[in-house]
Design an enzyme around this catalytic site. Sequence first.
Site, mmCIF file in Angstrom:
data_model
loop_
_atom_site.group_PDB
_atom_site.id
_atom_site.type_symbol
_atom_site.label_atom_id
_atom_site.label_comp_id
_atom_site.label_asym_id
_atom_site.label_seq_id
_atom_site.Cartn_x
_atom_site.Cartn_y
_atom_site.Cartn_z
ATOM 1 C CD GLU A 14 35.075 160.151 63.178
ATOM 2 O OE1 GLU A 14 36.288 160.376 63.186
ATOM 3 O OE2 GLU A 14 34.553 159.291 62.449
ATOM 4 C CE LYS A 17 28.719 155.278 67.420
ATOM 5 N NZ LYS A 17 29.444 156.556 67.242
ATOM 6 C CB THR A 18 33.870 151.429 64.509
ATOM 7 O OG1 THR A 18 32.679 152.041 64.024
ATOM 8 C CG2 THR A 18 34.290 150.321 63.566
ATOM 9 C CG ASP A 61 31.527 152.419 61.266
ATOM 10 O OD1 ASP A 61 32.520 152.989 60.781
ATOM 11 O OD2 ASP A 61 30.845 152.914 62.175
ATOM 12 N N GLY A 123 25.195 151.824 66.866
ATOM 13 C CA GLY A 123 24.474 153.003 66.393
ATOM 14 C C GLY A 123 25.370 153.890 65.540
ATOM 15 C CB ALA A 124 24.994 156.208 62.938
ATOM 16 N N GLY A 125 26.635 157.908 65.344
ATOM 17 C CA GLY A 125 26.628 159.097 66.183
ATOM 18 C C GLY A 125 26.327 158.736 67.630
HETATM 19 N N1 ATP Z 1 41.792 153.693 71.133
HETATM 20 C C1 ATP Z 1 42.067 154.289 69.983
HETATM 21 N N2 ATP Z 1 43.345 154.436 69.566
HETATM 22 C C2 ATP Z 1 43.630 155.024 68.404
HETATM 23 N N3 ATP Z 1 42.726 155.515 67.556
HETATM 24 C C3 ATP Z 1 41.430 155.393 67.895
HETATM 25 C C4 ATP Z 1 41.032 154.794 69.113
HETATM 26 N N4 ATP Z 1 39.678 154.842 69.183
HETATM 27 C C5 ATP Z 1 39.259 155.433 68.059
HETATM 28 N N5 ATP Z 1 40.295 155.779 67.290
HETATM 29 C C6 ATP Z 1 40.217 156.430 65.977
HETATM 30 O O1 ATP Z 1 39.267 157.478 66.067
HETATM 31 C C7 ATP Z 1 38.444 157.504 64.908
HETATM 32 C C8 ATP Z 1 36.986 157.320 65.306
HETATM 33 O O2 ATP Z 1 36.798 156.015 65.838
HETATM 34 P P1 ATP Z 1 35.533 155.148 65.430
HETATM 35 O O3 ATP Z 1 35.422 155.060 63.952
HETATM 36 O O4 ATP Z 1 35.616 153.861 66.178
HETATM 37 O O5 ATP Z 1 34.364 156.097 65.985
HETATM 38 P P2 ATP Z 1 32.774 155.848 65.977
HETATM 39 O O6 ATP Z 1 32.298 156.284 67.310
HETATM 40 O O7 ATP Z 1 32.513 154.456 65.590
HETATM 41 O O8 ATP Z 1 32.218 156.856 64.873
HETATM 42 P P3 ATP Z 1 30.801 156.778 64.033
HETATM 43 O O9 ATP Z 1 29.806 157.597 64.796
HETATM 44 O O10 ATP Z 1 31.171 157.402 62.725
HETATM 45 O O11 ATP Z 1 30.409 155.355 63.899
HETATM 46 C C9 ATP Z 1 38.983 156.410 63.967
HETATM 47 O O12 ATP Z 1 39.891 156.961 63.064
HETATM 48 C C10 ATP Z 1 39.674 155.453 64.919
HETATM 49 O O13 ATP Z 1 40.708 154.718 64.321
HETATM 50 C C1 DNN Z 2 29.042 160.514 59.519
HETATM 51 C C2 DNN Z 2 29.350 160.125 60.940
HETATM 52 N N1 DNN Z 2 30.659 159.536 60.991
HETATM 53 C C3 DNN Z 2 28.309 159.211 61.534
HETATM 54 N N2 DNN Z 2 28.235 158.004 60.726
HETATM 55 C C4 DNN Z 2 26.958 159.868 61.684
HETATM 56 C C5 DNN Z 2 26.951 160.876 62.781
HETATM 57 C C6 DNN Z 2 25.580 161.454 63.025
HETATM 58 C C7 DNN Z 2 25.571 162.571 64.028
HETATM 59 C C8 DNN Z 2 24.255 163.230 64.139
HETATM 60 C C9 DNN Z 2 24.281 164.338 65.162
HETATM 61 O O1 DNN Z 2 24.165 164.066 66.354
HETATM 62 O O2 DNN Z 2 24.483 165.503 64.790
HETATM 63 MG MG MG Z 3 31.511 153.686 63.946
#
Ligand code: ATP
Ligand code: DNN
Ligand code: MG
Length: 230
Positions: A14, A17-18, A61, A123-125
């Site tokens: 969160e 990354k996405t 994602d 990646g995830a996480g």
């Molecule tokens: N620059 C930004 N401005 C506004 N909201 C953002 C921004 N970056 C991330 N977010 C919000 O924060 C949340 C997490 O972002 P994102 O899904 O890209 O995280 P992630 O690292 O890909 O998570 P995961 O490990 O689940 O893949 C989402 O709701 C996204 O819309």
């Molecule tokens: C569900 C979440 N948004 C991700 N897709 C997966 C995050 C894995 C985290 C694992 C950890 O480090 O505890």
């Molecule tokens: Mg993501």
Amino acid sequence: MAARGWFITGTDTEVGKTVATSQLLRAFVANGYATAAMKPVASGCEVRRDEQGGEWWWNADVAAHAEASNLALPEALTNPYRFLPPISPHLAARDAGVEVSLPHLLDCAQQIGAQSDVLLVEGAGGWLAPLNETACMADLAAALGYPVILVVGMRLGCINHALLTVQSIKAQGVPLAGWIANQVDPEMSRYDDNLATLQQRIAAPLLGEIRHSAQALTQRLSDETVRLLV
Ligand SMILES: Nc1ncnc2c1ncn2[C@@H]1O[C@H](COP(=O)(O)OP(=O)(O)OP(=O)(O)O)[C@@H](O)[C@H]1O
Ligand SMILES: C[C@H](N)[C@H](N)CCCCCC(=O)O
Ligand SMILES: [Mg+2]
């Protein structure tokens, strides 16, 4: 493998990354590259139903990647493993009785690579999040052989998380192509000083900054970011 590939990791789950992957994909597309993305394991889906009553699992994602790419590829390649609960991939896979296979992921990446100029693997996480009982994201990145892009979710605590991740990437023997500062917390105190601290302490280029915005998912990083990478 693709002519060019990068593995996108983050300081945590969160952290954006996405968002960053989508912005990078759009930047590559705008620069004329045949661009694809891969989410090797997605945990956390919405159950969707079609008009015939069929049920399928939608992952945010994978959908964002498809929206930002300019290649239409089968999800069996772009997202080989998908699980319903939003938990660590190794636990979701274990619950489902599925073995996440690194060789299968490499094979999918190779097939995508044969059709693309650029492949971004999200990646995830974070960097050490487990994929199965023995391997984690770091092992997958090393096996793919792609340089890593680290997304730093700019919020209090990110300096420690970023530096630990950089240390671990180095220990894995994988090159760090650079990092992206993503302003997840619009209220972060001393943003500029935090950014400067990270720049001083990370021995890799700052590839770009993503401001907090409701449109962050559909914006794109600059041509300069692409230039720094290729
Ligand atoms: N620059 C930004 N401005 C506004 N909201 C953002 C921004 N970056 C991330 N977010 C919000 O924060 C949340 C997490 O972002 P994102 O899904 O890209 O995280 P992630 O690292 O890909 O998570 P995961 O490990 O689940 O893949 C989402 O709701 C996204 O819309
Ligand atoms: C569900 C979440 N948004 C991700 N897709 C997966 C995050 C894995 C985290 C694992 C950890 O480090 O505890
Ligand atoms: Mg993501």
